[in-house]
Design a protein around this motif. Structure first.
Motif, PDB file in Angstrom:
ATOM      1  N   GLY A   8       0.800  -1.221   0.000  1.00 56.16           N
ATOM      2  CA  GLY A   8       0.000   0.000   0.000  1.00 56.16           C
ATOM      3  C   GLY A   8       0.828   1.264   0.000  1.00 56.16           C
ATOM      4  O   GLY A   8       0.302   2.351   0.256  1.00 56.16           O
ATOM      5  N   LEU A  19      -6.475  -2.739  -2.375  1.00 55.26           N
ATOM      6  CA  LEU A  19      -6.178  -1.449  -2.999  1.00 55.26           C
ATOM      7  C   LEU A  19      -7.161  -0.362  -2.584  1.00 55.26           C
ATOM      8  O   LEU A  19      -6.861   0.828  -2.724  1.00 55.26           O
ATOM      9  CB  LEU A  19      -6.161  -1.585  -4.520  1.00 55.26           C
ATOM     10  CG  LEU A  19      -5.058  -2.458  -5.127  1.00 55.26           C
ATOM     11  CD1 LEU A  19      -5.087  -2.363  -6.644  1.00 55.26           C
ATOM     12  CD2 LEU A  19      -3.685  -2.080  -4.603  1.00 55.26           C
ATOM     13  N   LEU A  56      -4.431   3.199   4.435  1.00 54.43           N
ATOM     14  CA  LEU A  56      -3.176   2.546   4.802  1.00 54.43           C
ATOM     15  C   LEU A  56      -3.254   1.887   6.178  1.00 54.43           C
ATOM     16  O   LEU A  56      -2.731   0.784   6.374  1.00 54.43           O
ATOM     17  CB  LEU A  56      -2.030   3.561   4.772  1.00 54.43           C
ATOM     18  CG  LEU A  56      -0.618   2.988   4.902  1.00 54.43           C
ATOM     19  CD1 LEU A  56      -0.340   1.972   3.812  1.00 54.43           C
ATOM     20  CD2 LEU A  56       0.412   4.113   4.858  1.00 54.43           C
ATOM     21  N   HIS A  96      -5.157  -1.303   5.786  1.00 51.73           N
ATOM     22  CA  HIS A  96      -4.318  -2.198   4.979  1.00 51.73           C
ATOM     23  C   HIS A  96      -3.271  -2.877   5.861  1.00 51.73           C
ATOM     24  O   HIS A  96      -3.018  -4.083   5.733  1.00 51.73           O
ATOM     25  CB  HIS A  96      -3.643  -1.358   3.886  1.00 51.73           C
ATOM     26  CG  HIS A  96      -2.942  -2.132   2.830  1.00 51.73           C
ATOM     27  ND1 HIS A  96      -1.746  -2.772   3.052  1.00 51.73           N
ATOM     28  CD2 HIS A  96      -3.256  -2.373   1.524  1.00 51.73           C
ATOM     29  CE1 HIS A  96      -1.345  -3.358   1.941  1.00 51.73           C
ATOM     30  NE2 HIS A  96      -2.241  -3.136   1.006  1.00 51.73           N
TER      31      HIS A  96
END
Length: 266
Positions: free
Chosen positions: A59, A75, A79, A82
């Motif tokens: 990421g 995606l 962040l 992720h």
């Protein structure tokens, strides 16, 4: 560690395009699913796109296409979210960090806590110490990161990545600064943890023999494109090495593994 995952939790990469500074490095890459418990090594010469691909999966680079972990569209995640699924270990830690190894590992766990598993302060410390011991640097737990050698800092970085118990662990040249003892220790540990937990490990390596010995699968890249993908004995061939690295090599597989002898440049 975390429970074993099903094949439905595979990491799928389809049509991935990524780069930086307006330059496309990896172009429309599609790979077969990476399955829970697998150790996958990314090989290729300099500028093949290995680290760029790894950072896109983490990421850290903008990417188009599809990257899915089970039903999770990686995606599309911020962040911080992720990072709950995927942990990235860079080639080196930042310089001049005034933390001990233990503080750094505890900080990594607090920054990205394990979902559904709230931990007390004591439990966090115990988990951090356990990981530090497994990596083999228990004697350095109270040492400052700024006082460690390059290899020791690399091991501390690995402990920071492992303590989060990610579903996907991304390692960028995890043994580049290590002596032979710790190279072996790290590779054994990473493969054992993948088997124990169902974690998917994707790592960039340069040593073909080490990659062949410890990986379930090799992804060979050149100029951001896939060359070969499969078990080491199928992916690392004399023809592939000639095409990608421009070297003449002898490659032989037997009961002891894959034997690679580089004979000359082409």
């Amino acid at each position: 560690m975390t429970k074993m995952l099903s094949h439905g939790d595979a990491l799928r990469i389809e049509g991935l395009t990524t780069g930086y500074g307006g330059h496309v490095v990896v172009d429309a890459l599609t790979l077969a699913p990476m399955l829970p418990g697998q150790v996958v090594s990314l090989l290729g010469p300099n500028a093949a796109g290995k680290t760029t691909l790894l950072r896109a999966l983490a990421g850290l680079h903008h990417a188009s296409g599809a990257v899915r972990l089970g039903e999770v569209d990686l995606l599309s995640l911020p962040l911080a979210d992720h990072a709950r699924h995927v942990t990235y270990m860079p080639q080196s830690l930042p310089q001049r960090v005034a933390l001990t190894v233990l503080e750094a590992v505890i900080g990594a766990l607090k920054a990205s806590p394990i979902a559904g598993e709230p931990l007390s302060g004591h439990a966090i410390t115990e988990r951090a110490l356990d990981v530090i011991e497994r990596v083999g640097i228990g004697h350095l737990a109270m040492e400052g990161l700024n006082h460690l050698s390059g290899g020791q800092r690399q091991l501390a970085s690995l402990a920071q990545a492992l303590v989060r118990q990610p579903r996907v662990l991304l390692l960028d040249e995890p043994i580049s600064a290590l002596d032979l003892h710790y190279q072996l220790r790290v590779m054994k540990l990473v493969r054992a943890l993948a088997r124990e937990s169902g974690m998917i490990v994707v790592m960039v390596l340069h040593d073909l023999s080490i990659a062949a010995r410890w990986s379930d699968r090799i992804v060979l890249l050149s100029q951001g494109r896939l060359v070969t993908d499969g078990p080491p004995a199928e992916a690392i061939t004399a023809q592939a090495l000639a095409d990608v690295y421009r070297v003449a090599a002898r490659v032989r597989a037997d009961a002891d593994g894959l034997h690679i002898v580089i004979e000359d440049t082409l």
